[in-house]
Every structure is written in structure tokens, then in C-alpha cells.
Design a protein around this motif. Structure first.
Motif, PDB file in Angstrom:
ATOM      1  N   GLU A  71       0.830  -1.209   0.000  1.00  0.00           N
ATOM      2  CA  GLU A  71       0.000   0.000   0.000  1.00  0.00           C
ATOM      3  C   GLU A  71       0.864   1.258   0.000  1.00  0.00           C
ATOM      4  O   GLU A  71       0.552   2.238  -0.682  1.00  0.00           O
ATOM      5  CB  GLU A  71      -0.934   0.010   1.204  1.00  0.00           C
ATOM      6  CG  GLU A  71      -2.049  -1.002   1.107  1.00  0.00           C
ATOM      7  CD  GLU A  71      -2.963  -0.968   2.311  1.00  0.00           C
ATOM      8  OE1 GLU A  71      -4.187  -0.877   2.114  1.00  0.00           O
ATOM      9  OE2 GLU A  71      -2.450  -1.035   3.456  1.00  0.00           O
ATOM     10  N   ASN A 110       0.638   3.870  -3.006  1.00  0.00           N
ATOM     11  CA  ASN A 110       0.208   5.245  -2.733  1.00  0.00           C
ATOM     12  C   ASN A 110       1.277   6.259  -3.103  1.00  0.00           C
ATOM     13  O   ASN A 110       0.961   7.364  -3.556  1.00  0.00           O
ATOM     14  CB  ASN A 110      -0.200   5.390  -1.271  1.00  0.00           C
ATOM     15  CG  ASN A 110      -1.426   4.561  -0.936  1.00  0.00           C
ATOM     16  OD1 ASN A 110      -2.118   4.071  -1.830  1.00  0.00           O
ATOM     17  ND2 ASN A 110      -1.689   4.389   0.344  1.00  0.00           N
ATOM     18  N   ARG A 152     -10.671   0.607  -9.100  1.00  0.00           N
ATOM     19  CA  ARG A 152     -11.074   0.298  -7.727  1.00  0.00           C
ATOM     20  C   ARG A 152      -9.887   0.291  -6.768  1.00  0.00           C
ATOM     21  O   ARG A 152      -9.989   0.759  -5.633  1.00  0.00           O
ATOM     22  CB  ARG A 152     -11.796  -1.063  -7.676  1.00  0.00           C
ATOM     23  CG  ARG A 152     -12.396  -1.361  -6.311  1.00  0.00           C
ATOM     24  CD  ARG A 152     -13.393  -0.275  -5.947  1.00  0.00           C
ATOM     25  NE  ARG A 152     -13.881  -0.380  -4.587  1.00  0.00           N
ATOM     26  CZ  ARG A 152     -13.277   0.146  -3.519  1.00  0.00           C
ATOM     27  NH1 ARG A 152     -12.118   0.790  -3.656  1.00  0.00           N
ATOM     28  NH2 ARG A 152     -13.820   0.035  -2.331  1.00  0.00           N
ATOM     29  N   LYS A 167      -9.088   4.038  -6.286  1.00  0.00           N
ATOM     30  CA  LYS A 167     -10.200   4.927  -5.930  1.00  0.00           C
ATOM     31  C   LYS A 167     -10.076   5.542  -4.544  1.00  0.00           C
ATOM     32  O   LYS A 167     -10.238   6.746  -4.379  1.00  0.00           O
ATOM     33  CB  LYS A 167     -11.503   4.149  -6.046  1.00  0.00           C
ATOM     34  CG  LYS A 167     -12.734   4.893  -5.602  1.00  0.00           C
ATOM     35  CD  LYS A 167     -13.962   4.014  -5.794  1.00  0.00           C
ATOM     36  CE  LYS A 167     -15.175   4.669  -5.192  1.00  0.00           C
ATOM     37  NZ  LYS A 167     -15.594   4.067  -3.957  1.00  0.00           N
ATOM     38  N   GLN A 168      -9.801   4.733  -3.537  1.00  0.00           N
ATOM     39  CA  GLN A 168      -9.767   5.252  -2.174  1.00  0.00           C
ATOM     40  C   GLN A 168      -8.639   6.249  -1.965  1.00  0.00           C
ATOM     41  O   GLN A 168      -8.805   7.258  -1.297  1.00  0.00           O
ATOM     42  CB  GLN A 168      -9.637   4.103  -1.179  1.00  0.00           C
ATOM     43  CG  GLN A 168     -10.932   3.332  -1.031  1.00  0.00           C
ATOM     44  CD  GLN A 168     -10.762   2.098  -0.185  1.00  0.00           C
ATOM     45  OE1 GLN A 168     -10.476   1.046  -0.708  1.00  0.00           O
ATOM     46  NE2 GLN A 168     -10.949   2.232   1.110  1.00  0.00           N
ATOM     47  N   GLU A 169      -7.487   5.980  -2.552  1.00  0.00           N
ATOM     48  CA  GLU A 169      -6.346   6.874  -2.352  1.00  0.00           C
ATOM     49  C   GLU A 169      -6.538   8.195  -3.092  1.00  0.00           C
ATOM     50  O   GLU A 169      -6.195   9.253  -2.587  1.00  0.00           O
ATOM     51  CB  GLU A 169      -5.064   6.191  -2.811  1.00  0.00           C
ATOM     52  CG  GLU A 169      -3.816   7.010  -2.605  1.00  0.00           C
ATOM     53  CD  GLU A 169      -3.528   7.327  -1.144  1.00  0.00           C
ATOM     54  OE1 GLU A 169      -2.791   8.303  -0.907  1.00  0.00           O
ATOM     55  OE2 GLU A 169      -4.019   6.638  -0.241  1.00  0.00           O
ATOM     56  N   ALA A 192      -9.533   9.423  -4.228  1.00  0.00           N
ATOM     57  CA  ALA A 192     -10.803  10.024  -3.800  1.00  0.00           C
ATOM     58  C   ALA A 192     -11.338  10.995  -4.844  1.00  0.00           C
ATOM     59  O   ALA A 192     -11.723  10.593  -5.927  1.00  0.00           O
ATOM     60  CB  ALA A 192     -10.634  10.678  -2.439  1.00  0.00           C
ATOM     61  N   GLU A 209     -17.931  -5.131  -6.065  1.00  0.00           N
ATOM     62  CA  GLU A 209     -17.565  -4.500  -4.799  1.00  0.00           C
ATOM     63  C   GLU A 209     -17.553  -5.520  -3.664  1.00  0.00           C
ATOM     64  O   GLU A 209     -16.682  -5.476  -2.789  1.00  0.00           O
ATOM     65  CB  GLU A 209     -18.514  -3.345  -4.483  1.00  0.00           C
ATOM     66  CG  GLU A 209     -18.106  -2.511  -3.281  1.00  0.00           C
ATOM     67  CD  GLU A 209     -16.758  -1.809  -3.445  1.00  0.00           C
ATOM     68  OE1 GLU A 209     -16.167  -1.439  -2.399  1.00  0.00           O
ATOM     69  OE2 GLU A 209     -16.283  -1.624  -4.582  1.00  0.00           O
ATOM     70  N   GLN A 252     -14.265  -6.162  -1.477  1.00  0.00           N
ATOM     71  CA  GLN A 252     -14.272  -5.949  -0.029  1.00  0.00           C
ATOM     72  C   GLN A 252     -13.984  -7.234   0.739  1.00  0.00           C
ATOM     73  O   GLN A 252     -13.300  -7.213   1.769  1.00  0.00           O
ATOM     74  CB  GLN A 252     -15.614  -5.353   0.418  1.00  0.00           C
ATOM     75  CG  GLN A 252     -15.829  -3.921  -0.028  1.00  0.00           C
ATOM     76  CD  GLN A 252     -14.824  -2.950   0.558  1.00  0.00           C
ATOM     77  OE1 GLN A 252     -14.215  -3.197   1.600  1.00  0.00           O
ATOM     78  NE2 GLN A 252     -14.626  -1.823  -0.111  1.00  0.00           N
TER      79      GLN A 252
END
Length: 198
Positions: A36, A40, A60, A63-65, A67, A146, A150
């Protein structure tokens, strides 16, 4: 995309850490956190944000990093990271990812075997090629996608999942592959028919 002439600027190196591992290597509980961190750090480079525009599993994973920091055009470094091959579009350039960058984003490792320089390829996440040939790729991110994502992420964080080979990924992502291909083929045919009426 910018309308521009092609130039031959060498692509800068963006991945400095090797993903090769020695024979017998096994990831420990900190390896995913290290992945990670490397992912990142790579995503901080402006051109790598094109990963979210590619959709599917790369979208996906990133996506979170990223945003809300989704690119709306090429990066300021596009001249260094554009596809300058002879079959690339001649009028416009856009950011591309190298294989090393894709491997870093997907958590790919090349682990030496007991046969000299031969390696086994393992990864935390499926590569874009494995994803697009799976039964989960519907052309958009579904609720089922998803759930699978997850579930795997939870198992990784709890130490219940490990790296997978391409063969294992193909089996795990098979689902309703034939039906999915038929569905996408039907949608493609209907789209072509609709466009031909315009």
C-alpha cells in the motif's frame, strides 16, 4: 488530451523498488502494508492518476487513495509518459502506464523458483488483463464486484488471504464468464446497430 506532434523523449523511471523476491519468500503480515505504501507513493505522480480512467480493477484499487482527485485531462508531464509508438494516435497524446507501474498498483511480485532465473508471478490483486477476461467485468463496477473486492480486502487485512498466481486468479474470477461475454457481445452489437441508424 493535447493536440501535439510526437517527440521522442525518453520515459523517466518511476518505479525504483524491485518486485523480485528470492526463492522460498513468503509475505508476512506487514507485506500488504508495504504494498500500500509503494502503491500510494506511485499514485502521487500526476501521470499515474490515469489509472482511474481505465476503469475496472485499476480504478477500484486506486479509488480510495485518489478520492476526489480524479484527472480531467492529461498530466503536466504527458510528454514524458505518452504512448509514442508508431501505431499511437498522431494528433493527440495522453498519459499511459508502464508495465512496472501496473505491476506496482496491482501488487505483483516475481518470486524466484528453484529453477535458476525462472520466476512465479504472484499478486495481491488481479492485473487488468485478468480482470477484463473474467466473468466479473461487465463494463462497469457492479455490486458483486464491490462485494468480491471488499471480501478479499478484509481477508488480506485479517491475514486470511495471500498472494495468488494468474491461474488461481482465473479460477477465482471465473463466475459466469461465458454469460458475461455473451451479454457484452450483445450490448456491443446493439450499440453498433444504433449508431449505424444515426
Amino acid at each position: 488530451m493535447f493536440n501535439t506532434a510526437h517527440t521522442s523523449i525518453p520515459r523517466p523511471i518511476s518505479v525504483f523498488e524491485s518486485n523480485r523476491r528470492p526463492y522460498g519468500w513468503q509475505p508476512d503480515k506487514y507485506e500488504y502494508m508495504d504494498y500500500e505504501r509503494r502503491r500510494n507513493r506511485l499514485l502521487k505522480l500526476p501521470h499515474v492518476r490515469v489509472a482511474v480512467a481505465q476503469g475496472g480493477i485499476l480504478w477500484r484499487i486506486c479509488k480510495q487513495e485518489l478520492a476526489s482527485d480524479i484527472p480531467s485531462g492529461p498530466s503536466i508531464d504527458v510528454h514524458f509518459f505518452a504512448d509514442m509508438s508508431s501505431d499511437a494516435p498522431r494528433n493527440y497524446v495522453f498519459d499511459t502506464l508502464s508495465q512496472e507501474e501496473i505491476d506496482t498498483l496491482c501488487g505483483v511480485y516475481h518470486v524466484l523458483t528453484d529453477r535458476g532465473e525462472q520466476t512465479t508471478i504472484l499478486s495481491w490483486w488481479p492485473t487488468p488483463h485478468l480482470w477484463t477476461t473474467s466473468g466479473l467485468d461487465m463494463g462497469y463496477w457492479t455490486h458483486s464486484n464491490e462485494q468480491v473486492f471488499q471480501s478479499r480486502l478484509r481477508k488480506i487485512r485479517e491475514g486470511e488471504a495471500t498472494l495468488l498466481t494468474a491461474r488461481k486468479w482465473k479460477g477465482d474470477l471465473k463466475f459466469y464468464k461465458n454469460q458475461t461475454r455473451k451479454f457484452i457481445g450483445g450490448v456491443d452489437r446493439e450499440c453498433v446497430a444504433l449508431v449505424s441508424l444515426l
